[in-house]
Design a protein around this motif. Structure first.
Motif, PDB file in Angstrom:
ATOM      1  N   MET A  18      56.519  16.000   4.692  1.00 47.05           N
ATOM      2  CA  MET A  18      55.188  16.576   4.726  1.00 47.05           C
ATOM      3  C   MET A  18      54.566  16.447   6.106  1.00 47.05           C
ATOM      4  SD  MET A  18      55.347  17.444   1.612  1.00 47.05           S
ATOM      5  CE  MET A  18      53.712  18.104   1.294  1.00 47.05           C
ATOM      6  N   GLY A  19      53.620  17.334   6.390  1.00 50.38           N
ATOM      7  CA  GLY A  19      52.878  17.272   7.637  1.00 50.38           C
ATOM      8  C   GLY A  19      51.764  16.247   7.552  1.00 50.38           C
ATOM      9  N   GLY A  20      50.897  16.254   8.525  1.00 47.33           N
ATOM     10  CA  GLY A  20      49.854  15.228   8.578  1.00 47.33           C
ATOM     11  C   GLY A  20      48.459  15.771   8.484  1.00 47.33           C
ATOM     12  N   GLN A  21      48.220  16.776   7.625  1.00 48.91           N
ATOM     13  CA  GLN A  21      46.898  17.378   7.520  1.00 48.91           C
ATOM     14  C   GLN A  21      46.403  17.369   6.086  1.00 48.91           C
ATOM     15  OE1 GLN A  21      47.265  21.315   9.170  1.00 48.91           O
ATOM     16  NE2 GLN A  21      47.186  20.587  11.288  1.00 48.91           N
ATOM     17  N   GLY A  74      55.130  12.018   8.301  1.00 44.91           N
ATOM     18  CA  GLY A  74      56.152  11.094   7.849  1.00 44.91           C
ATOM     19  C   GLY A  74      56.205  10.915   6.347  1.00 44.91           C
ATOM     20  N   ASP A  75      55.197  11.431   5.619  1.00 49.41           N
ATOM     21  CA  ASP A  75      55.218  11.358   4.157  1.00 49.41           C
ATOM     22  C   ASP A  75      56.403  12.151   3.611  1.00 49.41           C
ATOM     23  OD1 ASP A  75      52.920   9.893   4.286  1.00 49.41           O
ATOM     24  OD2 ASP A  75      51.626  11.420   3.380  1.00 49.41           O
ATOM     25  N   TYR A 135      54.860  11.272  -4.150  1.00 52.73           N
ATOM     26  CA  TYR A 135      54.577  11.205  -2.714  1.00 52.73           C
ATOM     27  C   TYR A 135      54.660   9.760  -2.242  1.00 52.73           C
ATOM     28  CZ  TYR A 135      52.724  15.896  -3.524  1.00 52.73           C
ATOM     29  OH  TYR A 135      52.584  17.217  -3.883  1.00 52.73           O
ATOM     30  N   ARG A 136      55.363   9.537  -1.130  1.00 49.95           N
ATOM     31  CA  ARG A 136      55.463   8.213  -0.510  1.00 49.95           C
ATOM     32  C   ARG A 136      55.226   8.354   0.988  1.00 49.95           C
ATOM     33  NH1 ARG A 136      57.659   4.487  -4.000  1.00 49.95           N
ATOM     34  NH2 ARG A 136      58.627   5.371  -5.878  1.00 49.95           N
TER      35      ARG A 136
END
Length: 462
Positions: free
Chosen positions: A350-353, A366-367, A384-385
């Motif tokens: 996943m992205g970071g937004q 980094g998820d 989700y981690r």
């Protein structure tokens, strides 16, 4: 009762369903005639049914009342058969405005929120940005498809036996190759073709009776007059002589189609489910059934191992919406395939937004999202981690039975979802959205199933 012409991979099943509902199937293909050992007249149908290019369902085109009757019979096949009307139906005419032109054609604005694509080869005059012109829908597009409807500049009243074409000086605009005698017969038919319209006889007309040709010409004439009357307007949709309705078939409906087909032809379990997956898979089904002794249960393990997806493959998550749209949730890597449990695990970085919908926790770089899809299940979980493996929560989508195809996982979301937070608490959400859709896009039966599934999932997670 109405008349219908059926084509595509669902033809045998839908022929059986329509006949059972009291409708008449006409212009049947040779395999259908052989399987039913029945007479199917070569006549102009009120309704045309065609399998969509992606084999996920069918397009139903005809006068509104006739189309409604056919759609009712098709959606009765299974709980996860869902239908939607198309504002850009076959033969609908719009006062189009050219938004922009490209190398091969133009994007044309039809209404405030609807555009179509007009190839330059489909119009005689030069087309430039800002031009306004009448355009007609040649090929409508399913709501789950990202394409625009295909347009043409020639105005027609189309049919399977007879089509009327506007702007033709001669009475006859064309005949099928080898059937020139149809041109001579045209004046003998009683239909009063409008001035400025010509008759184009279609290929199937060569085998039709004079009565059938007369009826086809009369029906096309009525549609041509309706179109002609609408051309006096100067904006929006000018005429819509036919409705187009889209019917999406879910996994349970495909199984019902299998049962309907099995009464008339050798049919393996999962026949329509496999044929919907890929064209190569469709050929494999035909081979198995022609050899004989097909499997009695859907062989998902064999289909998975033969056609995929396999570990390392990338698959799209095709998230269908109850209003007919299809949204991609992105592509992920298949990290595990378990044919014994009919399960495929898909992992996405996943992205970071933003935040994770419903869970209310931040989405960070980094998820990792891990989703387990089980063929035929009415729900699927995504966990989700963070980058260190710490749990952020689990989101369970309640949906029509999951179908795992070689390049995509598909279903229709049923609004209601179940959340399991990182602290272990569980909540059912979006029940209000399900209530709003019930009776509109979703049947009461399907909405009740969604609530039942959500309750069972929530109880299992607590």
């Amino acid at each position: 009762m109405t008349t219908a012409r059926v084509r595509g991979i669902y033809a045998t099943a839908l022929t059986a369903a329509l006949r059972d509902a009291g409708h008449e199937v006409v212009a049947a293909s040779p395999p259908i005639r052989e399987r039913f050992d029945a007479a199917f007249p070569e006549a102009e149908p009120a309704v045309r049914i065609a399998t969509t290019d992606d084999r996920q369902g069918v397009a139903v085109t005809g006068p509104p009342a006739d189309a409604d009757a056919v759609v009712a019979a098709l959606t009765d096949l299974g709980i996860d058969a869902i239908s939607w009307p198309d504002p850009a139906a076959t033969d609908a005419v719009f006062a189009g405005e050219v938004e922009r032109t490209g190398n091969g054609g133009a994007v044309v604005s039809l209404t405030e929120d609807l555009t179509g694509y007009l190839p330059f080869s489909n119009v005689e005059a030069r087309v430039d940005d800002g031009d306004t012109l009448p355009v007609q829908v040649r090929d409508p597009v399913a709501p789950w498809d990202d394409d625009r409807p295909l347009l043409g500049g020639e105005i027609r009243a189309s049919g399977t036996l007879a089509t009327l074409v506007r702007g033709v000086d001669a009475l006859v605009a064309g005949t099928p190759r080898g059937a020139d005698e149809l041109a001579g017969m045209t004046e003998m038919l009683s239909a009063d073709v409008p001035d400025g319209w010509g008759v184009r006889w279609e290929r199937d007309a060569a085998d039709a009776s004079m009565d059938a040709l007369g009826d086809a010409l009369a029906a096309a004439t009525d549609r041509a007059r309706a179109i002609e009357n609408g051309l006096d307007e100067d904006e929006g949709r000018l005429a819509a002589p036919l409705d187009t309705r889209w019917v999406w078939f879910g996994r349970e409906t495909r199984a019902a189609c299998d049962a309907a087909r099995a009464a008339h032809a050798t049919t393996m379990a999962g026949h329509h489910r496999v044929k919907a997956a890929a064209r190569a898979a469709s050929d494999a089904v035909d081979l198995v059934e022609n050899i004989g002794d097909p499997p009695d249960e859907f062989p998902f393990d064999a289909v998975l191992e033969t056609f995929g997806p396999r570990e390392g493959d990338a698959v799209e998550i095709g998230h269908g919406k109850p209003d007919g749209r299809r949204i991609s949730l992105g592509r992920g890597e298949v990290t595990e395939c378990d044919p014994e449990s009919d399960t495929v695990t898909v992992t996405r970085e996943m992205g970071g937004q933003g935040t994770y919908d419903g869970l209310g926790v931040p989405q960070e770089s980094g998820d990792v999202a891990t989703t387990k899809f089980r063929e035929g299940r009415w729900w699927y979980p995504t966990t989700y981690r963070d980058a260190d493996g710490a749990l952020k929560g689990t989101y369970v989508n309640v949906c029509t039975p999951v179908e795992i195809f070689p390049d995509a996982v598909r279903y229709v979301d049923l609004h209601v979802d179940v959340l399991r937070y990182a602290d272990g608490s569980v909540e059912v959400v979006d029940e209000d959205e399900l209530a709003a859709a019930e009776g509109d896009f979703l049947s009461e039966e399907l909405a009740a199933q969604a609530r039942s599934v959500a309750d069972r999932v929530a109880s299992g997670l607590r």
